[in-house]
Design a protein around this motif. Structure first.
Motif, mmCIF file in Angstrom:
data_model
loop_
_atom_site.group_PDB
_atom_site.id
_atom_site.type_symbol
_atom_site.label_atom_id
_atom_site.label_comp_id
_atom_site.label_asym_id
_atom_site.label_seq_id
_atom_site.Cartn_x
_atom_site.Cartn_y
_atom_site.Cartn_z
ATOM 1 N N GLN A 179 -0.529 3.568 -10.557
ATOM 2 C CA GLN A 179 -0.695 3.458 -9.647
ATOM 3 C C GLN A 179 -1.920 2.630 -9.294
ATOM 4 O O GLN A 179 -1.979 1.565 -8.456
ATOM 5 C CB GLN A 179 -1.389 5.107 -8.592
ATOM 6 C CG GLN A 179 -1.854 4.475 -7.750
ATOM 7 C CD GLN A 179 -2.703 6.060 -6.925
ATOM 8 O OE1 GLN A 179 -2.774 6.963 -7.064
ATOM 9 N NE2 GLN A 179 -2.797 5.828 -5.187
ATOM 10 N N GLN A 183 0.407 3.864 -3.153
ATOM 11 C CA GLN A 183 0.284 5.279 -2.673
ATOM 12 C C GLN A 183 1.700 6.404 -3.082
ATOM 13 O O GLN A 183 1.489 7.317 -3.379
ATOM 14 C CB GLN A 183 -0.003 5.675 -1.377
ATOM 15 C CG GLN A 183 -0.930 5.103 -0.185
ATOM 16 C CD GLN A 183 -2.148 5.961 -0.990
ATOM 17 O OE1 GLN A 183 -1.988 6.479 -1.364
ATOM 18 N NE2 GLN A 183 -2.919 4.930 -1.346
ATOM 19 N N ASN A 229 -6.665 1.838 3.362
ATOM 20 C CA ASN A 229 -5.553 0.662 2.928
ATOM 21 C C ASN A 229 -6.883 -1.070 2.684
ATOM 22 O O ASN A 229 -7.167 -1.626 3.080
ATOM 23 C CB ASN A 229 -5.225 -0.128 4.086
ATOM 24 C CG ASN A 229 -4.079 -1.158 3.151
ATOM 25 O OD1 ASN A 229 -3.712 -1.446 2.280
ATOM 26 N ND2 ASN A 229 -3.027 -1.502 4.086
ATOM 27 N N TRP A 260 1.011 -1.476 0.037
ATOM 28 C CA TRP A 260 0.387 -0.080 -0.227
ATOM 29 C C TRP A 260 1.186 1.507 0.024
ATOM 30 O O TRP A 260 0.726 2.297 -0.653
ATOM 31 C CB TRP A 260 -1.033 0.203 1.086
ATOM 32 C CG TRP A 260 -2.146 1.370 0.991
ATOM 33 C CD1 TRP A 260 -2.395 2.507 2.062
ATOM 34 C CD2 TRP A 260 -2.957 1.158 0.030
ATOM 35 N NE1 TRP A 260 -3.287 2.854 1.591
ATOM 36 C CE2 TRP A 260 -3.711 2.017 0.089
ATOM 37 C CE3 TRP A 260 -3.349 -0.204 -0.894
ATOM 38 C CZ2 TRP A 260 -4.980 3.003 -0.220
ATOM 39 C CZ3 TRP A 260 -4.853 0.660 -1.687
ATOM 40 C CH2 TRP A 260 -5.091 2.286 -1.063
ATOM 41 N N ASN A 261 2.008 1.284 0.680
ATOM 42 C CA ASN A 261 3.137 2.680 0.336
ATOM 43 C C ASN A 261 3.516 2.854 -1.198
ATOM 44 O O ASN A 261 3.246 3.659 -0.697
ATOM 45 C CB ASN A 261 4.195 2.099 2.034
ATOM 46 C CG ASN A 261 3.758 2.415 2.938
ATOM 47 O OD1 ASN A 261 3.096 3.322 3.389
ATOM 48 N ND2 ASN A 261 4.389 1.833 4.258
#
Length: 157
Positions: free
Chosen positions: A63, A56, A128, A52-53
């Motif tokens: 993305q 982002q 998330n 998820w990081n």
């Protein structure tokens, strides 16, 4: 000439030492199953947070592609590992209820991942989507595997 069909040889009853060894191996299999459930949950939390990081940090089409790929790979890995863990649990303990030994610690670790620590750390945040998908996939797979193990008859020995 005999008219009675031949009877198959009967299995000898196990000795007390064999029964003790069997019980010890089943208990060891249960312990390994519990720890595998904990490890599986920790790996899912780490993967969900890490991926998820990365998602982002990207923007636009990259993305979306990385996010979709992460969800597809993550959900497939969770389902496969949960099915394998359920199979191992049943084979190692010999009980149809053994999936509970993996599911309970998994749920405890997942719930703990959603609780903020004293330092303010949080493994699963509300936005998330990948983490939520992994939780849903794991919970549904544990439920299906558990149901299938409970309704199928035990193997004939």
């Amino acid at each position: 000439m005999s008219t009675l069909p031949e009877q198959p040889p009967t299995a000898a009853t196990p000795s007390p030492a064999e029964r003790a060894l069997d019980r010890a191996l089943r208990v060891a299999g249960g312990v390994v199953t519990v720890w595998a459930g904990v490890l599986l949950a920790l790996l899912e939390l780490i993967f969900a947070t890490w991926a998820w990081n990365i998602v982002q940090g990207l923007s636009g089409v990259a993305q979306a592609l990385v996010g979709i790929g992460s969800v597809a790979v993550g959900v497939a890995a969770v389902v496969a590992s949960t099915v394998l863990l359920g199979s191992y649990a049943r084979r190692s303990t010999g009980g149809r209820w053994a999936i509970v030994l993996a599911a309970l610690p998994w749920f405890v670790v997942i719930v703990a991942g959603g609780v903020r620590t004293v330092e303010g750390d949080l493994a699963l945040v509300g936005d998330n989507v990948l983490g939520l998908a992994l939780i849903v996939a794991g919970a549904i797979t544990f439920a299906v595997v558990g149901f299938r193990q409970l309704v199928t008859p035990p193997p004939v020995r």
